[in-house]
Design an enzyme around this catalytic site. Structure first.
Site, PDB file in Angstrom:
ATOM      1  N   SER A  89     -22.301 103.223 -46.216  1.00 51.40           N
ATOM      2  CA  SER A  89     -22.918 104.516 -46.514  1.00 51.40           C
ATOM      3  C   SER A  89     -22.555 104.927 -47.930  1.00 51.40           C
ATOM      4  O   SER A  89     -21.849 105.891 -48.159  1.00 51.40           O
ATOM      5  CB  SER A  89     -22.443 105.581 -45.524  1.00 51.40           C
ATOM      6  OG  SER A  89     -23.052 106.817 -45.792  1.00 51.40           O
ATOM      7  N   CYS A  90     -22.996 104.153 -48.891  1.00 52.61           N
ATOM      8  CA  CYS A  90     -22.616 104.400 -50.277  1.00 52.61           C
ATOM      9  C   CYS A  90     -23.812 104.728 -51.145  1.00 52.61           C
ATOM     10  O   CYS A  90     -23.811 104.465 -52.344  1.00 52.61           O
ATOM     11  CB  CYS A  90     -21.888 103.186 -50.851  1.00 52.61           C
ATOM     12  SG  CYS A  90     -20.345 102.824 -50.015  1.00 52.61           S
TER      13      CYS A  90
END
Length: 274
Positions: free
Chosen positions: A116-117
């Site tokens: 989740s970057c």
């Protein structure tokens, strides 16, 4: 919801030896180590991501992650969450409402990264740089509130105080009193946990401000804006894209926040609290 909550300590104790220079003898000691573990996220029986995270506040985490990934619109779109420990990590099984099935399947088809970057599932530059919602006109926090929150943050970081190895994301009211804080080895995870906490309690992030212990990369700005925040304070420095995206969205962004000074990077025209 059927929930088997994880150990909330978030750390383990390990025997170590302290080595000192010169002829000083070694010393045995015990050190608290922050837990970093694989957390498998499943939605409606579909494997979605494996995140490296601190296995605490995982219900808040999956709620915030689901909002950040746009899998849900509100926590009411989640019908059930089951959290339990497996042999090699943690399993978080989430059941979304039937109305979210099409969104889930579409997101799974284009997802290209197990992280989740910010770039997860984006298959072209236009998608990466899609416009952010415009933050409504707002008054930035008063300076006194900002410095009060900075002074209080340490009292809301028990895991960091024990280990020195985790990030925090906190929510403060307009007077700078911290109401909620979440910690994790990952800065994105800590912010997702906070977003999930606020959403589950039906608290509007615009009624205060978000304070994080990490550097400010563009995805921290995007998560904050999409969660409904109008002000983001970060203890470390921002990137150029973080500043540009904050300006584009009208987010008040304060960086390098220290007890004696802060840097006002961007703010909504007409806000005058800082």
């Amino acid at each position: 919801m059927a929930i088997s909550p994880p150990d909330q300590s978030g750390h383990v104790d390990r025997a170590v030896r302290i080595l000192r220079p010169g002829n000083a003898p070694d010393e045995p000691a015990s050190r608290a180590i922050a837990v970093e573990a694989p957390v498998s996220l499943e939605y409606n029986g579909i494997a979605y991501a494996v995140m490296m995270a601190t296995p605490a506040d995982l219900v808040d985490y999956v709620t915030g992650f689901s909002l950040s990934e746009k899998l849900i619109e509100t926590p009411a779109d989640i019908e059930d969450i089951d959290v339990h420990q497996a042999e090699k990590g943690w399993l978080v099984r989430t059941q979304l409402a039937g109305s979210r099935t099409e969104t889930l399947l579409a997101r799974v088809r284009v997802r290209v990264s197990e992280s989740s970057c910010g770039l997860c599932g984006m298959d072209n530059l236009d998608e990466v740089m899609r416009p952010l919602p415009r933050v409504p006109a707002h008054q930035a926090p008063e300076k006194q509130a900002l410095f009060r929150a900075l002074a209080e943050l340490g009292d809301h970081q028990p895991l960091h105080n024990a280990t020195g190895a985790v990030h925090a994301a906190a929510f403060a009211d307009r007077k700078g009193h911290i109401l909620h804080a979440r910690e994790d080895v990952g800065r994105h995870n800590a912010l997702d946990k906070l977003i999930g906490c606020l959403a589950r309690q039906d608290k509007d992030p615009a009624d205060g401000f978000i304070l994080t212990s990490s550097r400010c990369s563009y995805e921290m700005v995007e998560k904050s804006v999409r969660a409904g925040a109008n002000t983001l304070i970060t203890i470390s420095a921002p990137t150029s894209l973080a500043v540009a995206r904050a300006e584009e969205a009208g987010l008040t962004l304060v960086a390098l926040a220290r007890p004696d000074a802060v840097l006002l990077m961007s703010r909504e025209t007409g806000s005058f609290g800082l």
